[in-house]
Motif scaffolding. Structure first.
Motif, PDB file in Angstrom:
ATOM      1  N   ALA A 253      42.438  33.021 -13.542  1.00 30.91           N
ATOM      2  CA  ALA A 253      42.585  34.465 -13.736  1.00 30.91           C
ATOM      3  C   ALA A 253      43.516  35.074 -12.685  1.00 30.91           C
ATOM      4  CB  ALA A 253      41.224  35.143 -13.695  1.00 30.91           C
ATOM      5  N   ILE A 254      43.357  34.649 -11.437  1.00 26.45           N
ATOM      6  CA  ILE A 254      44.226  35.157 -10.378  1.00 26.45           C
ATOM      7  C   ILE A 254      45.669  34.705 -10.609  1.00 26.45           C
ATOM      8  CG2 ILE A 254      44.750  34.971  -7.905  1.00 26.45           C
ATOM      9  CD1 ILE A 254      41.711  34.955  -7.427  1.00 26.45           C
ATOM     10  N   GLY A 255      45.841  33.453 -11.010  1.00 28.96           N
ATOM     11  CA  GLY A 255      47.184  32.944 -11.278  1.00 28.96           C
ATOM     12  C   GLY A 255      47.879  33.701 -12.392  1.00 28.96           C
ATOM     13  N   VAL A 256      47.170  33.964 -13.482  1.00 31.44           N
ATOM     14  CA  VAL A 256      47.760  34.719 -14.593  1.00 31.44           C
ATOM     15  C   VAL A 256      48.128  36.128 -14.141  1.00 31.44           C
ATOM     16  CG1 VAL A 256      47.233  35.764 -16.829  1.00 31.44           C
ATOM     17  CG2 VAL A 256      46.688  33.375 -16.418  1.00 31.44           C
ATOM     18  N   ALA A 257      47.245  36.762 -13.367  1.00 25.66           N
ATOM     19  CA  ALA A 257      47.523  38.113 -12.884  1.00 25.66           C
ATOM     20  C   ALA A 257      48.731  38.141 -11.952  1.00 25.66           C
ATOM     21  CB  ALA A 257      46.297  38.671 -12.173  1.00 25.66           C
ATOM     22  N   LEU A 258      48.815  37.174 -11.039  1.00 26.39           N
ATOM     23  CA  LEU A 258      49.946  37.145 -10.103  1.00 26.39           C
ATOM     24  C   LEU A 258      51.267  36.857 -10.807  1.00 26.39           C
ATOM     25  CD1 LEU A 258      48.400  35.319  -7.023  1.00 26.39           C
ATOM     26  CD2 LEU A 258      48.987  37.726  -7.248  1.00 26.39           C
ATOM     27  N   PHE A 259      51.258  35.900 -11.723  1.00 26.30           N
ATOM     28  CA  PHE A 259      52.497  35.598 -12.439  1.00 26.30           C
ATOM     29  C   PHE A 259      52.895  36.746 -13.352  1.00 26.30           C
ATOM     30  CE2 PHE A 259      51.679  30.886 -11.753  1.00 26.30           C
ATOM     31  CZ  PHE A 259      52.599  30.824 -10.724  1.00 26.30           C
ATOM     32  N   GLY A 260      51.921  37.434 -13.937  1.00 23.03           N
ATOM     33  CA  GLY A 260      52.227  38.617 -14.751  1.00 23.03           C
ATOM     34  C   GLY A 260      52.830  39.724 -13.922  1.00 23.03           C
ATOM     35  N   ALA A 261      52.274  39.952 -12.732  1.00 22.24           N
ATOM     36  CA  ALA A 261      52.821  40.974 -11.839  1.00 22.24           C
ATOM     37  C   ALA A 261      54.222  40.591 -11.382  1.00 22.24           C
ATOM     38  CB  ALA A 261      51.908  41.157 -10.635  1.00 22.24           C
ATOM     39  N   LEU A 262      54.442  39.340 -11.096  1.00 16.67           N
ATOM     40  CA  LEU A 262      55.765  38.875 -10.684  1.00 16.67           C
ATOM     41  C   LEU A 262      56.771  39.038 -11.814  1.00 16.67           C
ATOM     42  CD1 LEU A 262      57.443  37.488  -8.481  1.00 16.67           C
ATOM     43  CD2 LEU A 262      56.757  35.311  -9.455  1.00 16.67           C
TER      44      LEU A 262
END
Length: 78
Positions: free
Chosen positions: A27-36
């Motif tokens: 979940a954190i990875g998806v959120a960070l890559f989405g924000a990036l």
């Protein structure tokens, strides 16, 4: 690996901790890559940056896993 090393009475708890940590990490990875992806100049730039970060993270995790495996083998040999 966590559940395999756990005492029989705690195997369920170890399995649950492993599953929760995996889901939280995803979940954190998806959120960070989405924000990036949305914060860079364009979609392609964001995808390029995400791919580079993912590749570096994969290489670091592979090196860590290889090191941890060797340490476990040395500890069992003693």
């Amino acid at each position: 690996m966590t559940a395999a090393r756990a005492n029989c009475g705690w195997a369920g708890v170890a399995s649950a901790v492993f599953n929760v940590s995996r889901q939280v990490g995803c979940a954190i990875g998806v959120a960070l890559f989405g924000a990036l992806l949305t914060s860079t100049g364009g979609t392609i730039d964001g995808l390029d940056a995400s791919a580079v970060i993912a590749a570096v993270a994969f290489l670091l995790a592979s090196a860590l896993a290889a090191t941890a495996g060797r340490r476990a083998d040395v500890a069992q040999a003693r």
